[in-house]
Design a protein around this motif. Structure first.
Motif, PDB file in Angstrom:
ATOM      1  N   ALA A 180       0.832  -1.212   0.000  1.00  0.00           N
ATOM      2  CA  ALA A 180       0.000   0.000   0.000  1.00  0.00           C
ATOM      3  C   ALA A 180       0.865   1.259   0.000  1.00  0.00           C
ATOM      4  O   ALA A 180       0.574   2.227  -0.719  1.00  0.00           O
ATOM      5  CB  ALA A 180      -0.928  -0.005   1.216  1.00  0.00           C
ATOM      6  N   ALA A 181       1.939   1.250   0.792  1.00  0.00           N
ATOM      7  CA  ALA A 181       2.827   2.415   0.816  1.00  0.00           C
ATOM      8  C   ALA A 181       3.497   2.630  -0.540  1.00  0.00           C
ATOM      9  O   ALA A 181       3.625   3.774  -1.006  1.00  0.00           O
ATOM     10  CB  ALA A 181       3.887   2.238   1.907  1.00  0.00           C
ATOM     11  N   GLY A 182       3.914   1.544  -1.185  1.00  0.00           N
ATOM     12  CA  GLY A 182       4.524   1.687  -2.505  1.00  0.00           C
ATOM     13  C   GLY A 182       3.554   2.221  -3.540  1.00  0.00           C
ATOM     14  O   GLY A 182       3.896   3.109  -4.336  1.00  0.00           O
ATOM     15  N   LEU A 183       2.324   1.714  -3.555  1.00  0.00           N
ATOM     16  CA  LEU A 183       1.322   2.188  -4.518  1.00  0.00           C
ATOM     17  C   LEU A 183       0.951   3.647  -4.257  1.00  0.00           C
ATOM     18  O   LEU A 183       0.784   4.430  -5.201  1.00  0.00           O
ATOM     19  CB  LEU A 183       0.073   1.305  -4.445  1.00  0.00           C
ATOM     20  N   ASN A 184       0.831   4.013  -2.996  1.00  0.00           N
ATOM     21  CA  ASN A 184       0.482   5.396  -2.679  1.00  0.00           C
ATOM     22  C   ASN A 184       1.597   6.361  -3.078  1.00  0.00           C
ATOM     23  O   ASN A 184       1.332   7.464  -3.566  1.00  0.00           O
ATOM     24  CB  ASN A 184       0.182   5.534  -1.186  1.00  0.00           C
ATOM     25  N   SER A 185       2.845   5.976  -2.851  1.00  0.00           N
ATOM     26  CA  SER A 185       3.961   6.845  -3.245  1.00  0.00           C
ATOM     27  C   SER A 185       4.035   6.983  -4.765  1.00  0.00           C
ATOM     28  O   SER A 185       4.289   8.077  -5.285  1.00  0.00           O
ATOM     29  CB  SER A 185       5.268   6.293  -2.680  1.00  0.00           C
ATOM     30  N   ILE A 186       3.802   5.901  -5.485  1.00  0.00           N
ATOM     31  CA  ILE A 186       3.779   5.978  -6.957  1.00  0.00           C
ATOM     32  C   ILE A 186       2.645   6.877  -7.424  1.00  0.00           C
ATOM     33  O   ILE A 186       2.798   7.687  -8.353  1.00  0.00           O
ATOM     34  CB  ILE A 186       3.654   4.564  -7.558  1.00  0.00           C
ATOM     35  N   ARG A 187       1.499   6.782  -6.752  1.00  0.00           N
ATOM     36  CA  ARG A 187       0.361   7.632  -7.131  1.00  0.00           C
ATOM     37  C   ARG A 187       0.679   9.111  -6.919  1.00  0.00           C
ATOM     38  O   ARG A 187       0.355   9.953  -7.762  1.00  0.00           O
ATOM     39  CB  ARG A 187      -0.861   7.245  -6.308  1.00  0.00           C
ATOM     40  N   GLU A 188       1.323   9.450  -5.793  1.00  0.00           N
ATOM     41  CA  GLU A 188       1.639  10.858  -5.524  1.00  0.00           C
ATOM     42  C   GLU A 188       2.673  11.398  -6.514  1.00  0.00           C
ATOM     43  O   GLU A 188       2.604  12.572  -6.893  1.00  0.00           O
ATOM     44  CB  GLU A 188       2.157  11.002  -4.090  1.00  0.00           C
ATOM     45  N   VAL A 189       3.623  10.557  -6.927  1.00  0.00           N
ATOM     46  CA  VAL A 189       4.595  11.002  -7.928  1.00  0.00           C
ATOM     47  C   VAL A 189       3.912  11.208  -9.274  1.00  0.00           C
ATOM     48  O   VAL A 189       4.125  12.215  -9.960  1.00  0.00           O
ATOM     49  CB  VAL A 189       5.752   9.991  -8.033  1.00  0.00           C
ATOM     50  N   CYS A 190       3.060  10.256  -9.655  1.00  0.00           N
ATOM     51  CA  CYS A 190       2.375  10.360 -10.946  1.00  0.00           C
ATOM     52  C   CYS A 190       1.321  11.467 -10.948  1.00  0.00           C
ATOM     53  O   CYS A 190       0.969  11.973 -12.024  1.00  0.00           O
ATOM     54  CB  CYS A 190       1.720   9.029 -11.291  1.00  0.00           C
ATOM     55  N   ARG A 191       0.811  11.830  -9.803  1.00  0.00           N
ATOM     56  CA  ARG A 191      -0.135  12.945  -9.755  1.00  0.00           C
ATOM     57  C   ARG A 191       0.542  14.247 -10.198  1.00  0.00           C
ATOM     58  O   ARG A 191      -0.087  15.118 -10.808  1.00  0.00           O
ATOM     59  CB  ARG A 191      -0.691  13.099  -8.348  1.00  0.00           C
ATOM     60  N   ARG A 192       1.815  14.371  -9.897  1.00  0.00           N
ATOM     61  CA  ARG A 192       2.552  15.586 -10.251  1.00  0.00           C
ATOM     62  C   ARG A 192       3.208  15.490 -11.622  1.00  0.00           C
ATOM     63  O   ARG A 192       3.385  16.509 -12.281  1.00  0.00           O
ATOM     64  CB  ARG A 192       3.611  15.866  -9.180  1.00  0.00           C
ATOM     65  N   GLN A 193       3.575  14.294 -12.051  1.00  0.00           N
ATOM     66  CA  GLN A 193       4.169  14.092 -13.371  1.00  0.00           C
ATOM     67  C   GLN A 193       3.669  12.761 -13.925  1.00  0.00           C
ATOM     68  O   GLN A 193       4.295  11.716 -13.737  1.00  0.00           O
ATOM     69  CB  GLN A 193       5.694  14.103 -13.273  1.00  0.00           C
ATOM     70  N   PRO A 194       2.514  12.757 -14.605  1.00  0.00           N
ATOM     71  CA  PRO A 194       1.921  11.481 -15.054  1.00  0.00           C
ATOM     72  C   PRO A 194       2.734  10.775 -16.138  1.00  0.00           C
ATOM     73  O   PRO A 194       2.586   9.563 -16.324  1.00  0.00           O
ATOM     74  CB  PRO A 194       0.553  11.907 -15.601  1.00  0.00           C
ATOM     75  N   TRP A 195       3.588  11.496 -16.866  1.00  0.00           N
ATOM     76  CA  TRP A 195       4.275  10.894 -17.999  1.00  0.00           C
ATOM     77  C   TRP A 195       5.464  10.028 -17.588  1.00  0.00           C
ATOM     78  O   TRP A 195       6.157   9.462 -18.454  1.00  0.00           O
ATOM     79  CB  TRP A 195       4.750  11.988 -18.946  1.00  0.00           C
ATOM     80  N   CYS A 196       5.727   9.909 -16.300  1.00  0.00           N
ATOM     81  CA  CYS A 196       6.829   9.038 -15.863  1.00  0.00           C
ATOM     82  C   CYS A 196       6.416   7.578 -15.759  1.00  0.00           C
ATOM     83  O   CYS A 196       7.270   6.712 -15.551  1.00  0.00           O
ATOM     84  CB  CYS A 196       7.369   9.525 -14.519  1.00  0.00           C
ATOM     85  N   MET A 197       5.143   7.292 -15.916  1.00  0.00           N
ATOM     86  CA  MET A 197       4.652   5.921 -15.786  1.00  0.00           C
ATOM     87  C   MET A 197       4.725   5.194 -17.120  1.00  0.00           C
ATOM     88  O   MET A 197       4.531   5.778 -18.191  1.00  0.00           O
ATOM     89  CB  MET A 197       3.211   5.948 -15.265  1.00  0.00           C
ATOM     90  N   GLU A 198       5.008   3.883 -17.051  1.00  0.00           N
ATOM     91  CA  GLU A 198       5.029   3.018 -18.228  1.00  0.00           C
ATOM     92  C   GLU A 198       3.741   2.211 -18.286  1.00  0.00           C
ATOM     93  O   GLU A 198       3.175   1.846 -17.252  1.00  0.00           O
ATOM     94  CB  GLU A 198       6.238   2.081 -18.179  1.00  0.00           C
ATOM     95  N   GLU A 199       3.286   1.899 -19.502  1.00  0.00           N
ATOM     96  CA  GLU A 199       1.992   1.243 -19.662  1.00  0.00           C
ATOM     97  C   GLU A 199       1.979  -0.159 -19.063  1.00  0.00           C
ATOM     98  O   GLU A 199       1.027  -0.551 -18.383  1.00  0.00           O
ATOM     99  CB  GLU A 199       1.626   1.190 -21.143  1.00  0.00           C
ATOM    100  N   ASP A 200       3.022  -0.937 -19.312  1.00  0.00           N
ATOM    101  CA  ASP A 200       3.039  -2.309 -18.792  1.00  0.00           C
ATOM    102  C   ASP A 200       3.127  -2.319 -17.271  1.00  0.00           C
ATOM    103  O   ASP A 200       2.506  -3.148 -16.593  1.00  0.00           O
ATOM    104  CB  ASP A 200       4.193  -3.095 -19.395  1.00  0.00           C
ATOM    105  N   LEU A 201       3.889  -1.370 -16.696  1.00  0.00           N
ATOM    106  CA  LEU A 201       3.978  -1.292 -15.240  1.00  0.00           C
ATOM    107  C   LEU A 201       2.649  -0.850 -14.638  1.00  0.00           C
ATOM    108  O   LEU A 201       2.218  -1.383 -13.609  1.00  0.00           O
ATOM    109  CB  LEU A 201       5.091  -0.321 -14.848  1.00  0.00           C
ATOM    110  N   LEU A 202       1.995   0.089 -15.286  1.00  0.00           N
ATOM    111  CA  LEU A 202       0.690   0.545 -14.796  1.00  0.00           C
ATOM    112  C   LEU A 202      -0.328  -0.582 -14.832  1.00  0.00           C
ATOM    113  O   LEU A 202      -1.142  -0.739 -13.910  1.00  0.00           O
ATOM    114  CB  LEU A 202       0.217   1.730 -15.634  1.00  0.00           C
TER     115      LEU A 202
END
Length: 793
Positions: free
Chosen positions: A428-450
């Motif tokens: 849960a902590a890992g998913l929440n931290s990824i969400r907060e990073v992507c909230r500020r810069q959504p283009w850092c996420m990869e499709e397969d990882l998402l």
């Protein structure tokens, strides 16, 4: 007569307080006696200077006599200003070891000199600059009892001097002194704080007290300029880690550096509340009066002020970050300090630097790319203070951060935190931290990882489900193209959320129009009807604008972010693009034409230009659509937006009207689209109110997410039961056992024997016996016989 004079001189020599009183009454008559004592004071001052310079131990009796003479001369200095004009410099030499006084003194004599200097300032013999130039360097070299007096004097003097208007001359002098106190130890060697037994060679006492004084003055609102922030910014790079920590806590707005005052604030609030209750009680007893009401109002005002001050003291220090002179250089120096002394600083200190650096990067949108490479090595779930480190990572990200720098960090978090080999809280902590990073810069996420991360919404743990659904909902709003079609949701599939977040390096398009403007117009018209009920109001009339419309700008600072539009509405008509005039007659006909005539005009245009009739039909529809849309937009904007400058209060009212309309729509229709719109408006209201700002400072709770309470084991349950039984008697009523002088309770069997016969005959048990069948009676009788037989055995 000579004998009386000699006795009088002996008496005055041995009794300085009496001579002091007489001099204040008649300075001219006792000038000779004063000069004799002043010469005695000067001789003792020279002797004391010689003894202290040669490191000789003075006699306690001589020190006491010298202290009495210092007090005497200071008390009557205002009576003889010419003779005592060098007294402040002499006291400064006694305290600091410069000038005519020689080496600095210690003990009671130093305390006496400080108190006399404060007295000279109160009598306006010296000004605040002279006093503070002497007292500030003493903070790090005096005991705690004298330090509290000096600290209180400095704060009070500065607050009083800046109460009516800013005393810029005094502030510049004191700020220069504090800046010099911090700068004096900047050349020392850095000694880290790693290891409890290792002490720092450089004490840094002056720099520490300089930071503490700046913090106090900033908290009290005496200083709030950029030069004050520059003093603490310099202290953030001091070789002493304690000074660094104090400076960073100033920027972070931490509560740890104000623990000493928290208790004082709480006591002050309690006392103020007690006074309010006392006055409220007095107002209800006896005859009321205006004096009691006035006292109660003043007490309530004082309590409110103290509560406000206490709340401000624990809030984050946002303005200090905004007033940094060169944020980019400051951030780069912080990162260099962190990277250079990585092996010397402890983990707690490094995390503190990470927190400050991330907040500076987020507030000023800085790009310090080496920070993300440095922080990767701390991205492990077993790392101490990993949640604080994840918070620092998320705070440092903004829309200008390059996505390719963040992609390895996101992948590292997913590899370390989000996999089946760790606990649910870690996932849960890992998913929440990824969400907060992507909230500020959504283009850092990869499709397969998402795609892999959002599959955790099928987990059995509530925290993991919430975190995964939050990540899915985020990309439904910001970039639904990265999701599969079945996961995009209804709004994204219908195209309502498409194109909301531009690509990296592109700015958002300028919004057109103001949504819900007609609600504000109707509300203002309704208010006008209520104010003038006799005046007829036509819906087509233009909205009357008051000349004096400045009331809505009173809270412009608070409401400036609540506007929904940043551009002007394009109200130009599109009819000119379709109408072509060949003669003045056609122009005249177009001006007189109605809706039906507009179609004929298009036919004439088609005939003149030899256009196909199918194209003409399309042109007719296009003209009618453009005319309808433009006329509707023009009508709305001509009534309000074109003639009235909307104030922040108007935008706040518009948001409330939109929220109310959405609630009414949900109540009437209960459709899913209306509910989604209502949720979006409530989130927007929470965002603009400042409770959930996009660039707000995160907390560890945002990373941890909702956590389910763990089930207690047997030992924990028994421990809680034992704690609940402490101080409590065994279960049962105490009414007739211990709550009376004589025990008078009885059991239910005793009460049943004493029951009246008429009540017993009609009881349920007796009625059942009467209605029982013969078979039931035989069974009960047989059971009774068997029971008696067993009892006899």
């Amino acid at each position: 007569m000579v004998k009386q004079r000699n006795s009088r001189g002996i008496l005055l020599t041995s009794n300085l307080p009496q001579l002091q009183n007489l001099i204040k009454r008649d300075p001219k008559g006792y000038k000779e006696e004063f000069l004799s004592q002043y010469n005695h004071y000067l001789s003792l001052l020279r002797l004391h200077s010689i003894s202290t310079s040669s490191n000789q131990v003075n006699n306690d009796k001589s020190d006491e006599q010298f202290a009495n003479l210092v007090t005497f001369v200071s008390q009557v200095a205002q009576c003889y200003p010419e003779e005592t004009k060098e007294l402040p410099e002499q006291l400064k030499g006694i305290l600091l070891g410069s000038g005519t006084g020689g080496t600095a003194v210690r003990g009671d004599l130093r305390e006496t000199a400080v108190k006399n200097l404060i007295m000279l300032r109160n009598k306006e013999v010296i000004d605040s600059i002279q006093l503070l130039q002497i007292l500030l360097p003493l903070l790090a070299h005096v005991p705690s009892s004298l330090r509290s007096l000096i600290r209180h004097t400095i704060l009070t003097d500065l607050k009083t001097s800046n109460q009516k208007a800013k005393n810029h001359r005094l502030n510049r002098v004191v700020q220069s002194l504090l800046f010099g106190m911090v700068e004096s130890g900047m050349g020392a060697e850095v000694v880290g704080d790693k290891g409890k037994g290792k002490a720092n060679k450089e004490k840094g006492g002056e720099a520490m007290w300089a930071v503490m004084m700046v913090r106090e003055l900033w908290k009290k609102g005496v200083w709030n300029d950029a030069k004050t922030v520059s003093i603490v910014a310099l202290a953030a790079f001091h070789p002493n880690t304690k000074v660094q920590s104090a400076a960073m806590h100033f920027f972070l707005g931490s509560e740890h550096d104000a623990d000493e005052e928290d208790s004082d604030d709480e006591e002050a609030i309690k006392d103020a509340r007690k006074d309010v209750r006392k006055l409220e009680h007095r107002s209800t007893v006896g005859k009321g009066s205006r004096k009691k009401e006035k006292q109660l109002a003043l007490a309530k005002k004082d309590e409110k002020k103290k509560r406000k001050n206490a709340a401000q003291s624990t809030s984050a220090n946002f303005p200090a970050l905004e007033l940094l002179h060169d944020p980019q250089t400051f951030g780069e120096k912080l990162y260099d300090n962190l990277h250079k002394h990585d092996k010397q600083y402890s983990l707690e200190h490094k995390v503190l630097i990470m927190q400050l650096l991330s907040r500076v990067m987020g507030a000023h949108k800085l790009c310090i790319l080496g920070f993300y490479t440095y922080i990767i090595k701390y991205m492990t779930y077993h790392q101490l203070q990993v949640t604080t480190i994840l918070v620092a990572l998320a705070q440092s990200v903004h829309e200008l951060t390059p996505p390719d720098v963040l992609t390895p960090v996101i992948r590292k978090i997913a590899q370390e935190f989000v996999h089946p080999g760790v606990g649910a809280e870690v996932i849960a902590a890992g998913l929440n931290s990824i969400r907060e990073v992507c909230r500020r810069q959504p283009w850092c996420m990869e499709e397969d990882l998402l795609e892999d991360l959002i599959e955790y919404r099928k987990s059995k743990d509530k925290g993991v489900i919430t975190a995964s659904r939050g990540l899915l909902q985020l990309f439904r709003e910001v970039n639904p193209g990265m999701l599969k079609k079945r996961e995009r949701g209804k709004a994204a599939t219908m195209g309502e959320n498409s194109g909301q977040v531009p690509e990296y390096g592109h700015t958002k398009p300028v919004s057109q129009g103001i949504e819900g403007l007609e609600l504000l117009e109707d509300h203002l018209n309704a208010m006008r009807r209520e104010a003038n009920p006799d005046e007829p109001v036509d819906s087509g009339d233009e909205l009357s604008i008051d000349e004096d419309d400045e009331g809505g700008w009173s809270d412009w600072e608070r409401e400036s972010e609540s506007s929904d539009s940043s551009g002007w509405e394009d109200v130009s008509s599109g009819e000119d693009d379709f109408e072509v005039s060949d003669s003045e007659d056609e122009e005249r006909e177009k001006r007189k034409a109605s809706k039906k005539g507009k179609g004929k005009t298009v036919d004439k245009v088609a005939e003149a230009e030899d256009v196909d009739m199918d194209d003409v039909d399309d042109s007719k529809s296009m003209v009618s659509m453009a005319t309808t849309d433009v006329s509707g937009a023009t009508k709305k904007l001509s009534l309000l937006a074109q003639q009235k400058i909307l104030t922040p209060a108007d935008f706040a009212l518009l948001n409330e009207l939109r929220l109310k309309a959405a609630k009414d729509l949900v109540t009437s229709t209960s459709s899913s689209s209306a509910k989604r719109k209502l949720a979006a408006l409530e989130a927007s209201k929470k965002h603009t109110s400042g409770d959930d700002q996009a660039d707000r400072f995160l907390e560890e709770a945002d990373i941890l997410g909702p956590r389910k309470r763990q089930k207690q084991d047997y030992e924990e349950r028994m421990e809680s039961i034992r704690k609940g039984r402490e101080g409590r008697d065994k279960f049962g009523s105490l009414k007739g056992k211990k709550m009376k002088e004589k025990e008078s309770s009885s059991t239910n069997a005793q009460k049943k024997r004493n029951k009246p016969i008429m009540m017993a005959l009609h009881s349920n048990s007796m009625m059942q016996k009467k209605k029982a069948s013969l078979r039931d009676k035989q069974i009960k009788l047989r059971a009774s016989i068997e029971k008696r037989k067993k009892a006899k055995r």
